[in-house]
Scaffold this motif. Structure first.
Motif, PDB file in Angstrom:
ATOM      1  N   GLN A  72      36.987  25.799  28.478  1.00  0.00           N
ATOM      2  CA  GLN A  72      38.118  26.246  27.901  1.00  0.00           C
ATOM      3  C   GLN A  72      39.406  25.578  27.843  1.00  0.00           C
ATOM      4  N   GLY A  73      39.382  24.332  28.198  1.00  0.00           N
ATOM      5  CA  GLY A  73      40.415  23.579  28.470  1.00  0.00           C
ATOM      6  C   GLY A  73      41.040  23.350  29.834  1.00  0.00           C
ATOM      7  N   PHE A  74      40.317  23.435  30.707  1.00  0.00           N
ATOM      8  CA  PHE A  74      40.863  23.224  32.243  1.00  0.00           C
ATOM      9  C   PHE A  74      39.741  22.866  32.976  1.00  0.00           C
ATOM     10  N   PHE A  75      39.785  22.571  34.247  1.00  0.00           N
ATOM     11  CA  PHE A  75      38.876  22.031  35.225  1.00  0.00           C
ATOM     12  C   PHE A  75      38.868  22.915  36.594  1.00  0.00           C
ATOM     13  N   MET A  76      37.743  23.574  36.928  1.00  0.00           N
ATOM     14  CA  MET A  76      37.664  24.237  38.331  1.00  0.00           C
ATOM     15  C   MET A  76      36.932  23.012  39.031  1.00  0.00           C
ATOM     16  N   ILE A  77      37.714  22.596  40.102  1.00  0.00           N
ATOM     17  CA  ILE A  77      37.001  21.684  41.207  1.00  0.00           C
ATOM     18  C   ILE A  77      37.026  22.184  42.349  1.00  0.00           C
ATOM     19  N   SER A  78      35.751  22.333  42.931  1.00  0.00           N
ATOM     20  CA  SER A  78      35.381  22.960  44.162  1.00  0.00           C
ATOM     21  C   SER A  78      34.500  22.223  44.949  1.00  0.00           C
ATOM     22  N   GLU A  79      34.226  22.765  46.216  1.00  0.00           N
ATOM     23  CA  GLU A  79      33.256  22.182  47.101  1.00  0.00           C
ATOM     24  C   GLU A  79      32.607  23.330  47.688  1.00  0.00           C
ATOM     25  N   ALA A  80      31.383  23.138  48.230  1.00  0.00           N
ATOM     26  CA  ALA A  80      30.839  24.310  49.002  1.00  0.00           C
ATOM     27  C   ALA A  80      31.952  24.692  50.359  1.00  0.00           C
ATOM     28  N   ALA A  81      31.650  25.964  50.727  1.00  0.00           N
ATOM     29  CA  ALA A  81      32.328  26.692  51.607  1.00  0.00           C
ATOM     30  C   ALA A  81      31.269  27.329  52.495  1.00  0.00           C
ATOM     31  N   PRO A  82      31.989  27.692  53.803  1.00  0.00           N
ATOM     32  CA  PRO A  82      30.925  28.232  54.776  1.00  0.00           C
ATOM     33  C   PRO A  82      30.486  29.791  54.126  1.00  0.00           C
ATOM     34  N   ALA A  83      29.265  30.196  54.226  1.00  0.00           N
ATOM     35  CA  ALA A  83      28.941  31.620  53.796  1.00  0.00           C
ATOM     36  C   ALA A  83      29.258  32.672  54.783  1.00  0.00           C
ATOM     37  N   GLN A  84      29.891  33.708  53.958  1.00  0.00           N
ATOM     38  CA  GLN A  84      30.383  35.201  54.536  1.00  0.00           C
ATOM     39  C   GLN A  84      29.674  36.109  53.923  1.00  0.00           C
ATOM     40  N   PRO A  85      28.514  36.125  54.364  1.00  0.00           N
ATOM     41  CA  PRO A  85      27.729  37.545  53.872  1.00  0.00           C
ATOM     42  C   PRO A  85      28.324  38.790  53.560  1.00  0.00           C
ATOM     43  N   ALA A  86      29.170  39.403  54.605  1.00  0.00           N
ATOM     44  CA  ALA A  86      29.703  40.616  54.388  1.00  0.00           C
ATOM     45  C   ALA A  86      30.860  40.708  53.321  1.00  0.00           C
ATOM     46  N   LEU A  87      31.520  39.262  53.362  1.00  0.00           N
ATOM     47  CA  LEU A  87      32.631  39.213  52.202  1.00  0.00           C
ATOM     48  C   LEU A  87      32.114  39.045  50.849  1.00  0.00           C
ATOM     49  N   ALA A  88      30.802  38.350  50.750  1.00  0.00           N
ATOM     50  CA  ALA A  88      30.443  38.385  49.549  1.00  0.00           C
ATOM     51  C   ALA A  88      29.843  39.823  48.988  1.00  0.00           C
ATOM     52  N   ASP A  89      29.383  40.512  49.874  1.00  0.00           N
ATOM     53  CA  ASP A  89      28.988  41.911  49.444  1.00  0.00           C
ATOM     54  C   ASP A  89      30.124  42.562  48.857  1.00  0.00           C
ATOM     55  N   ALA A  90      31.276  42.545  49.616  1.00  0.00           N
ATOM     56  CA  ALA A  90      32.249  43.122  49.171  1.00  0.00           C
ATOM     57  C   ALA A  90      32.709  42.814  47.732  1.00  0.00           C
ATOM     58  N   ILE A  91      32.749  41.290  47.336  1.00  0.00           N
ATOM     59  CA  ILE A  91      33.227  40.895  46.198  1.00  0.00           C
ATOM     60  C   ILE A  91      32.306  41.036  45.020  1.00  0.00           C
ATOM     61  N   LYS A  92      31.087  41.516  45.331  1.00  0.00           N
ATOM     62  CA  LYS A  92      29.974  41.865  44.260  1.00  0.00           C
ATOM     63  C   LYS A  92      30.329  43.159  43.685  1.00  0.00           C
ATOM     64  N   GLN A  93      30.987  44.062  44.661  1.00  0.00           N
ATOM     65  CA  GLN A  93      31.269  45.367  44.002  1.00  0.00           C
ATOM     66  C   GLN A  93      32.682  45.379  43.123  1.00  0.00           C
ATOM     67  N   LEU A  94      33.219  44.147  43.165  1.00  0.00           N
ATOM     68  CA  LEU A  94      34.606  44.269  42.209  1.00  0.00           C
ATOM     69  C   LEU A  94      34.206  44.129  41.049  1.00  0.00           C
ATOM     70  N   GLY A  95      35.336  44.549  40.117  1.00  0.00           N
ATOM     71  CA  GLY A  95      35.344  44.086  38.737  1.00  0.00           C
ATOM     72  C   GLY A  95      36.243  43.190  38.378  1.00  0.00           C
ATOM     73  N   ALA A  96      36.363  42.664  37.162  1.00  0.00           N
ATOM     74  CA  ALA A  96      37.639  41.803  36.798  1.00  0.00           C
ATOM     75  C   ALA A  96      38.939  42.382  36.820  1.00  0.00           C
ATOM     76  N   GLY A  97      39.709  41.613  37.525  1.00  0.00           N
ATOM     77  CA  GLY A  97      41.017  41.866  37.854  1.00  0.00           C
ATOM     78  C   GLY A  97      41.505  42.587  39.175  1.00  0.00           C
ATOM     79  N   GLN A  98      40.553  42.988  39.791  1.00  0.00           N
ATOM     80  CA  GLN A  98      40.576  43.446  40.982  1.00  0.00           C
ATOM     81  C   GLN A  98      40.680  42.463  42.257  1.00  0.00           C
ATOM     82  N   PRO A  99      41.817  42.833  43.165  1.00  0.00           N
ATOM     83  CA  PRO A  99      42.119  41.898  44.278  1.00  0.00           C
ATOM     84  C   PRO A  99      41.079  41.837  45.337  1.00  0.00           C
ATOM     85  N   VAL A 100      41.029  40.598  46.028  1.00  0.00           N
ATOM     86  CA  VAL A 100      40.278  40.529  47.299  1.00  0.00           C
ATOM     87  C   VAL A 100      41.117  39.539  47.963  1.00  0.00           C
ATOM     88  N   ASN A 101      41.154  39.836  49.483  1.00  0.00           N
ATOM     89  CA  ASN A 101      41.705  38.753  50.498  1.00  0.00           C
ATOM     90  C   ASN A 101      40.638  37.711  51.018  1.00  0.00           C
TER      91      ASN A 101
END
Length: 592
Positions: A72-101
């Motif tokens: 869509q007209g821009f780039f997302m440049i990223s590298e792999a980061a350490p796994a955080q299972p608990a945080l990943a589970d919390a993110i999976k419950q979020l919807g579009a627009g919701q915040p996470v630390n």
């Protein structure tokens, strides 16, 4: 395709054929952004239910590898980061627009997709099996920070990095794109591809094959899904005779802000109050942009990979502060041309517009797509758009969302000129006052005779007046009945010309009519005397009338009138500026 396994490479044969690629990126191209250098090794084509995008596997040096997503007209440049299972589970419950630390920084979910591998080429870190799926969640943070989480076979993988606009990446080794920047189109190729509409059989051109997901038939209005292996009717809409015409011709090219854009498609949208049109633009190096048009008012819009700062009515992006102007649910009412996602008539979007004229900052929440996007735009006059694309366009009338206030520059200029003029007037007033010393030319008591047939006026001593200077005349009597029954004149000794002196008592003094002061503007220079005469019907006391005449000084009223005249234009400009803004915000439900 080649799969990278640690430091070894394993060839696994031929992948499924990839769709046509209109991007100038290619394997072997090198890029630099934010002092991070990388080389593109391979390409993964990713699909989701309503569209597709490319992810480029990249070597960042130092045995570090990552991804450069192109969307869509821009780039997302990223590298792999350490796994955080608990945080990943919390993110999976979020919807579009919701915040996470994340690491002490607030991110917001911007996109949730069920992704599917469509194919790949070059070197990839895994076997890209066509049809293999995973869940992909993107998050954006301040300063264009980017984070992504992918769930595959029950495991979550984190990616951290940043997003960048096309002009923020310095590329080397890009490929030429036929038909752009003067690059010729090979004889065996065409600028567009043609297909038959599955509904009416009419021939329809596809300008961006491989990227386009939805194509509107120009003959019957049906929306065709072209990203599948076989084109299908996605939605039947209108009869051919009722198809509207976009404000700019599809396929037309024009140059805005030094970039050549091609018009790919047009959406008609409405909210409960107004209807407007959105034209999709494309450039191989800049990706996608939009032109919006409402009643002759135009905006040039680009999506931003940022999350603006703020909440409620006020948002800040870059160095600008924006104020909430409108927030409505919108709906697509008609489609023409082609688009990179599967757009539908009836598609709902929750839009909030924040303004800092001539700029607009907009958020769009797509509940059905689980996607939140932000974009910025700038008001562009219709004649500029028309000139860029070689069409005559109607200019908008009246006040609009983020139309520039025509009085903002005049207000500033008039106020500056007014301040300068007032300062000059004050200096001149002070200068003239310093040279205009007051002096007493007559100070005498006069006895006025009672009215009668032979009564003669009382005449003062002769005095001299300088030219072009005012004369202040004060009459004073100990009796309340003297002054109201007198007439006075200033008489030239050599010419005999008489200048009447008004003798009007001051109503503010009530019954105290013992003093009268009046001023005469500049009279010719010469010698004069003052005469006092009784009114025929008046009765005068025997007490004398004290006469005092002074010359010099300036009329304060003239200075005040001058100041008012000098300030009238700045005041008018300020009024018109605020009147324009009042008219603008009268159209908003969020008037400040």
């Amino acid at each position: 395709m080649v799969v990278r396994k640690d430091i070894g490479l394993e060839a696994i044969g031929t992948m499924a054929e990839l769709p046509p690629d209109h991007s100038p990126l290619q394997i072997g191209a090198r890029g630099t952004c934010r002092d991070k250098r990388f080389k593109l090794l391979g390409r993964l084509r990713v699909r989701w239910e309503d569209g597709a995008w490319d992810e480029w596997y990249a070597d960042f040096g130092g045995n570090s590898y990552g991804w450069v997503a192109e969307t869509q007209g821009f780039f997302m440049i990223s590298e792999a980061a350490p796994a955080q299972p608990a945080l990943a589970d919390a993110i999976k419950q979020l919807g579009a627009g919701q915040p996470v630390n994340l690491g002490g920084t607030e991110y917001r979910v911007s996109d949730i997709k069920q992704a599917t591998a469509a194919g790949g080429e070059g070197e990839l870190p895994f076997v890209a099996v066509p049809g293999e799926t995973w869940q992909d969640t993107d998050l954006t943070g301040p300063g264009r920070a980017f984070a992504g989480v992918e769930w595959h076979e029950g495991e979550a993988q984190f990616f951290m990095g940043f997003s960048a606009m096309p002009d923020e990446v310095q590329w080397e080794g890009l490929k030429a794109v036929p038909g752009w920047n003067g690059e010729p189109v090979p004889v065996e190729k065409k600028m567009t591809q043609a297909m038959s509409c599955p509904n009416c059989g009419g021939v329809v051109e596809v300008r961006l094959a491989g990227v386009t997901t939805t194509l509107a038939c120009s003959h019957c209005g049906s929306l065709i899904d072209v990203h599948k292996s076989r084109a299908e009717i996605g939605q039947k809409v209108l009869k051919a005779e009722s198809l509207p015409q976009p404000p700019l011709a599809l396929g037309k090219r024009g140059t805005l802000r030094g970039v050549e854009w091609e018009v790919l498609g047009c959406l008609w949208r409405k909210d409960p109050y107004v209807t407007w049109r959105e034209l999709l633009l494309y450039n191989p190096w800049q990706g996608f942009a939009w032109l919006t048009e409402s009643a002759g008012h135009w905006n040039f819009i680009k999506r931003i990979p940022d999350t603006p700062v703020g909440s409620g009515y006020d948002m800040r992006f870059g160095d600008k502060a924006y104020r909430l102007f409108d927030a409505q649910d919108t709906e697509v009412t008609q489609v023409a041309g082609e688009f990179y996602w599967r757009v539908r008539v009836g598609e709902k979007t929750s839009v909030a517009d924040y303004i800092a004229p001539p700029y607009v900052l907009s958020s769009e929440l797509y509940p059905e797509l689980q996607e939140l996007t932000w974009s910025t735009g700038e008001y562009v006059p219709a004649d500029v758009i028309g000139g860029a694309f070689g069409q005559v366009l109607r200019s908008g009338d009246g006040v609009y969302l983020n139309a520039p206030n025509p009085w903002i520059e005049r207000r500033g200029a008039f106020v500056k000129m007014g301040v300068v003029a007032v300062v000059v007037a004050i200096v001149l007033e002070a200068l003239f006052s310093s040279f205009s010393h007051r002096r007493t030319v007559l100070d005498q008591n006069l006895i006025v005779q009672q009215p009668g047939v032979e009564s003669a006026p009382s005449v003062s001593q002769t005095f001299e007046l300088k030219g072009r200077r005012r004369a202040d005349i004060d009459l004073k009597s100990d009796s309340n009945t003297a002054l109201p029954n007198l007439t006075a004149s200033l008489v030239g000794e050599s010419t005999g010309t008489a200048y009447p002196v008004p003798v009007a008592v001051n109503p503010a003094q009530g019954s105290n009519n013992t003093m009268v002061g009046t001023s005469l503007p500049a009279v010719p220079a010469g010698k004069y005397h003052l005469t006092l005469s009784p009114l025929p019907s008046g009765t005068l006391p025997t007490e004398p009338v004290h006469v005092k005449i002074e010359q010099g000084g300036l009329f304060t009223s003239n200075f005040v009138i001058c100041l008012l005249a000098l300030l009238s234009w700045p005041a008018w400009a300020v009024y018109r500026y605020h009147r324009f803004e009042a008219d603008r915000w009268s159209q908003s439900d969020y008037t400040p």
